[in-house]
Scaffold this motif. Structure first.
Motif, PDB file in Angstrom:
ATOM      1  N   ARG A   1       0.841  -1.198   0.000  1.00 48.32           N
ATOM      2  CA  ARG A   1       0.000   0.000   0.000  1.00 48.32           C
ATOM      3  C   ARG A   1       0.877   1.248   0.000  1.00 48.32           C
ATOM      4  O   ARG A   1       1.918   1.273   0.653  1.00 48.32           O
ATOM      5  N   PRO A   2       0.447   2.290  -0.692  1.00 49.44           N
ATOM      6  CA  PRO A   2       1.260   3.505  -0.752  1.00 49.44           C
ATOM      7  C   PRO A   2       1.289   4.223   0.601  1.00 49.44           C
ATOM      8  O   PRO A   2       0.285   4.279   1.309  1.00 49.44           O
ATOM      9  N   THR A   3       2.440   4.752   0.955  1.00 50.03           N
ATOM     10  CA  THR A   3       2.559   5.573   2.157  1.00 50.03           C
ATOM     11  C   THR A   3       2.381   7.032   1.740  1.00 50.03           C
ATOM     12  O   THR A   3       2.975   7.489   0.756  1.00 50.03           O
ATOM     13  N   HIS A   4       1.571   7.757   2.478  1.00 54.09           N
ATOM     14  CA  HIS A   4       1.233   9.123   2.076  1.00 54.09           C
ATOM     15  C   HIS A   4       0.629   9.877   3.255  1.00 54.09           C
ATOM     16  O   HIS A   4       0.266   9.278   4.283  1.00 54.09           O
ATOM     17  N   GLN A   5       0.503  11.150   3.095  1.00 48.34           N
ATOM     18  CA  GLN A   5      -0.264  11.990   4.004  1.00 48.34           C
ATOM     19  C   GLN A   5      -1.315  12.699   3.164  1.00 48.34           C
ATOM     20  O   GLN A   5      -0.996  13.591   2.381  1.00 48.34           O
ATOM     21  N   ARG A   6      -2.532  12.252   3.308  1.00 46.60           N
ATOM     22  CA  ARG A   6      -3.666  12.765   2.539  1.00 46.60           C
ATOM     23  C   ARG A   6      -3.374  12.763   1.045  1.00 46.60           C
ATOM     24  O   ARG A   6      -3.643  13.718   0.330  1.00 46.60           O
ATOM     25  N   GLY A   7      -2.784  11.655   0.586  1.00 47.69           N
ATOM     26  CA  GLY A   7      -2.542  11.486  -0.827  1.00 47.69           C
ATOM     27  C   GLY A   7      -1.222  12.021  -1.328  1.00 47.69           C
ATOM     28  O   GLY A   7      -0.848  11.782  -2.473  1.00 47.69           O
ATOM     29  N   VAL A   8      -0.504  12.740  -0.485  1.00 49.04           N
ATOM     30  CA  VAL A   8       0.789  13.318  -0.867  1.00 49.04           C
ATOM     31  C   VAL A   8       1.896  12.387  -0.389  1.00 49.04           C
ATOM     32  O   VAL A   8       2.025  12.129   0.807  1.00 49.04           O
ATOM     33  N   THR A   9       2.691  11.860  -1.308  1.00 48.02           N
ATOM     34  CA  THR A   9       3.763  10.947  -0.940  1.00 48.02           C
ATOM     35  C   THR A   9       5.044  11.718  -0.658  1.00 48.02           C
ATOM     36  O   THR A   9       5.147  12.929  -0.909  1.00 48.02           O
ATOM     37  N   ALA A  10       6.044  10.999  -0.158  1.00 46.34           N
ATOM     38  CA  ALA A  10       7.350  11.604   0.114  1.00 46.34           C
ATOM     39  C   ALA A  10       8.133  11.852  -1.164  1.00 46.34           C
ATOM     40  O   ALA A  10       9.163  12.542  -1.139  1.00 46.34           O
ATOM     41  N   VAL A  11       7.680  11.297  -2.277  1.00 43.90           N
ATOM     42  CA  VAL A  11       8.324  11.520  -3.573  1.00 43.90           C
ATOM     43  C   VAL A  11       7.680  12.739  -4.224  1.00 43.90           C
ATOM     44  O   VAL A  11       6.477  12.743  -4.506  1.00 43.90           O
ATOM     45  N   ARG A  12       8.454  13.761  -4.418  1.00 45.37           N
ATOM     46  CA  ARG A  12       7.938  15.009  -4.990  1.00 45.37           C
ATOM     47  C   ARG A  12       7.228  14.736  -6.318  1.00 45.37           C
ATOM     48  O   ARG A  12       7.780  14.119  -7.228  1.00 45.37           O
ATOM     49  N   GLY A  13       5.991  15.195  -6.400  1.00 50.95           N
ATOM     50  CA  GLY A  13       5.232  15.076  -7.636  1.00 50.95           C
ATOM     51  C   GLY A  13       4.405  13.818  -7.798  1.00 50.95           C
ATOM     52  O   GLY A  13       3.712  13.667  -8.800  1.00 50.95           O
ATOM     53  N   LEU A  14       4.427  12.911  -6.801  1.00 48.88           N
ATOM     54  CA  LEU A  14       3.651  11.678  -6.904  1.00 48.88           C
ATOM     55  C   LEU A  14       2.546  11.676  -5.861  1.00 48.88           C
ATOM     56  O   LEU A  14       2.812  11.857  -4.662  1.00 48.88           O
ATOM     57  N   TYR A  15       1.316  11.449  -6.315  1.00 46.77           N
ATOM     58  CA  TYR A  15       0.142  11.533  -5.448  1.00 46.77           C
ATOM     59  C   TYR A  15      -0.753  10.310  -5.671  1.00 46.77           C
ATOM     60  O   TYR A  15      -0.735   9.694  -6.731  1.00 46.77           O
TER      61      TYR A  15
ATOM     62  N   GLU B   1     -13.143  16.663  -1.659  1.00 47.89           N
ATOM     63  CA  GLU B   1     -12.231  17.444  -0.825  1.00 47.89           C
ATOM     64  C   GLU B   1     -10.803  16.928  -0.938  1.00 47.89           C
ATOM     65  O   GLU B   1      -9.842  17.715  -0.953  1.00 47.89           O
ATOM     66  N   ASP B   2     -10.633  15.623  -1.013  1.00 45.64           N
ATOM     67  CA  ASP B   2      -9.291  15.066  -1.168  1.00 45.64           C
ATOM     68  C   ASP B   2      -8.678  15.493  -2.500  1.00 45.64           C
ATOM     69  O   ASP B   2      -7.484  15.807  -2.578  1.00 45.64           O
ATOM     70  N   ALA B   3      -9.481  15.496  -3.560  1.00 47.13           N
ATOM     71  CA  ALA B   3      -8.983  15.904  -4.873  1.00 47.13           C
ATOM     72  C   ALA B   3      -8.561  17.367  -4.857  1.00 47.13           C
ATOM     73  O   ALA B   3      -7.536  17.736  -5.449  1.00 47.13           O
ATOM     74  N   GLU B   4      -9.327  18.189  -4.178  1.00 46.29           N
ATOM     75  CA  GLU B   4      -8.964  19.610  -4.080  1.00 46.29           C
ATOM     76  C   GLU B   4      -7.643  19.781  -3.334  1.00 46.29           C
ATOM     77  O   GLU B   4      -6.787  20.580  -3.734  1.00 46.29           O
ATOM     78  N   HIS B   5      -7.469  19.021  -2.261  1.00 47.75           N
ATOM     79  CA  HIS B   5      -6.228  19.104  -1.488  1.00 47.75           C
ATOM     80  C   HIS B   5      -5.026  18.715  -2.337  1.00 47.75           C
ATOM     81  O   HIS B   5      -3.999  19.423  -2.353  1.00 47.75           O
ATOM     82  N   VAL B   6      -5.128  17.600  -3.044  1.00 47.23           N
ATOM     83  CA  VAL B   6      -4.018  17.132  -3.870  1.00 47.23           C
ATOM     84  C   VAL B   6      -3.743  18.111  -5.004  1.00 47.23           C
ATOM     85  O   VAL B   6      -2.582  18.449  -5.294  1.00 47.23           O
TER      86      VAL B   6
END
Length: 435
Positions: free
Chosen positions: A378-392, A412-417
């Motif tokens: 499973r992907p690791t993320h914070q509200r869809g934002v990963t530690a790899v710049r530019g990958l969501y 709301e999640d799409a707006e955040h990303v």
């Protein structure tokens, strides 16, 4: 220009953002990128929103009220906001979304690999025009988290005369061979499929797990409407007891069928459905269950009553006028002696000719060749934002809140990303850069 490995012509494009998947999450992302004027493309292996038609059974309905169907710039505006759209109505509603903002959608194009380099990402796909490679500054993976149905390895050892299928393959009772049916799993899909078969007059056996349940209507309103008003769907996952472990929880079973009602497995049992505890193993025509039936039923009812009690407290604290409270009392109890006998079940003796596996799904991101995954894939993320710049990532259950797996929370999640992405992406006109 060199030939792709498939024998078709390879092309390469430059685009600011690639969105993978044109379900509700991918389309919601595209809407926000359109608003921000960010160059992007949405790649879809089939057609936009196809999973609602392809992986739901004929009598499927939403379990969330129609008023919760809200995507950016697009909301349910039909005559029954408190009702529950059926499969065809959901397909029609979601199918009308792209026409409202004209996303740069490329259908019938499957992404086969996603790799990272110092300048961004390379996305390779196969479509009607052959293999295409796109260079992008950012990628949004919006394919959801339900990719491969879970079926135990030992299912291969069952007698080949027994028809086996998953919940995503089930269509209707008439599509199964004559005879009794075993449904494995009591989450939302398993419980509803068991009801579908039961109402059609089929003898149903249901192996239940630890899925909780919830009242459809309580004190004059839909329980999910109460919970939304109480802010439960907006609470970040980290604030729930157990934190991120909430992502592993099974959703509460309930149904929107026939206007919506409770799913009471005890009532089904009283009407002739055969309930079993957790299914653990099988071979030939013999299955083995754990003696967990009574505990599972009690646990599901405890959650049901606990949610009702939470609503009671809210009503009292807010001074809301509502009908009086109530508490669920069991209408059936498993006989201890019978329960013990049912720890072993012979499919042939019980007349069971079909097994429907409804025990969940696992993700499949093998095409994502970037190190952002945990030990479970499973992907690791914070509200869809990963530690790899530019990958969501988007469209995952409990991505940020309980509502993330619903139309209501995806917006709301799409707006955040999209907002996070817009801070880092330099939008540029799309152009071919050769191969």
């Amino acid at each position: 220009m060199p030939e792709a490995s498939s024998g078709s012509t390879a092309e390469q494009e430059q685009v600011a953002v690639v969105v993978v998947g044109a379900g509700q999450a991918g389309l919601a992302t595209s809407w926000h990128l359109r608003q921000a004027g960010i160059d992007h493309v949405v790649l879809e292996a089939s057609t936009a929103g196809h999973e609602w038609a392809d992986t739901r059974w004929d009598s499927f309905t939403l379990v969330t009220p129609n008023w919760q169907c809200r995507l950016p710039g697009y909301a349910y505006d039909g005559p029954d906001p408190d009702g529950f759209m059926n499969r065809e109505e959901v397909v029609t509603w979601l199918g009308g979304y792209p026409a409202t903002f004209d996303p740069p959608l490329v259908e019938h194009t499957r992404v086969t690999s996603l790799t990272q380099d110092p300048d961004g990402f390379t996305v390779t796909s196969i479509g009607p025009d052959g293999e295409v490679t796109r260079r992008a500054e950012a990628v949004v993976v919006a394919t959801g988290g339900y990719h491969i149905p879970v079926v135990p390895a030992w299912a291969l050892a069952l007698d080949p005369s027994v028809h086996q299928l998953t919940a995503s393959d089930y269509q209707n009772p008439a599509s199964l061979p004559e005879g009794a049916v075993l449904v494995v799993g009591s989450g939302q899909s398993g419980a509803q499929i068991a009801e579908d078969l039961h109402l059609a007059g089929r003898q149903v056996h249901l192996a239940i797990g630890d899925a909780p349940r919830v009242a459809r209507t309580y004190r004059g309103r839909d329980s999910m409407t109460w919970l939304a008003e109480m802010g439960l769907y907006d609470t970040p996952v980290a604030q729930y007891p157990g934190g991120l472990a909430a992502r592993e929880k099974t959703n509460h079973y309930v149904t929107g069928r026939d206007g919506g009602h409770d799913i009471d497995l005890r009532r089904f049992a009283a009407d002739g459905m055969r309930l079993h505890g957790l299914l653990t193993e099988g071979s030939g025509t013999t299955l083995r269950f754990r003696p967990t039936l009574r505990r599972s039923l009690d646990s599901a009812d405890a959650v049901y009553n606990s949610i009702c009690a939470d609503i009671d407290r809210y009503i009292e604290a807010e001074g809301v006028q509502a009908p009086p409270p109530s508490r669920y009392e069991p209408v059936w109890q498993p006989d201890e002696n019978t329960d013990q006998e049912l720890l072993d079940l012979d499919l042939a003796e019980a007349g069971i000719t079909s097994v429907v596996w409804a025990i969940g799904y696992r993700p499949d991101y093998r095409w994502v060749e970037v190190g952002v995954f945990d030990g479970t894939g499973r992907p690791t993320h914070q509200r869809g934002v990963t530690a790899v710049r530019g990958l969501y990532f988007l469209g995952l259950p409990w991505l940020h809140t309980w509502g993330s797996g619903r139309f209501l929370g995806i917006a709301e999640d799409a707006e955040h990303v999209a907002t996070h992405l817009a801070r880092h992406v330099v939008a540029a006109p799309r152009a071919s850069v050769g191969s």
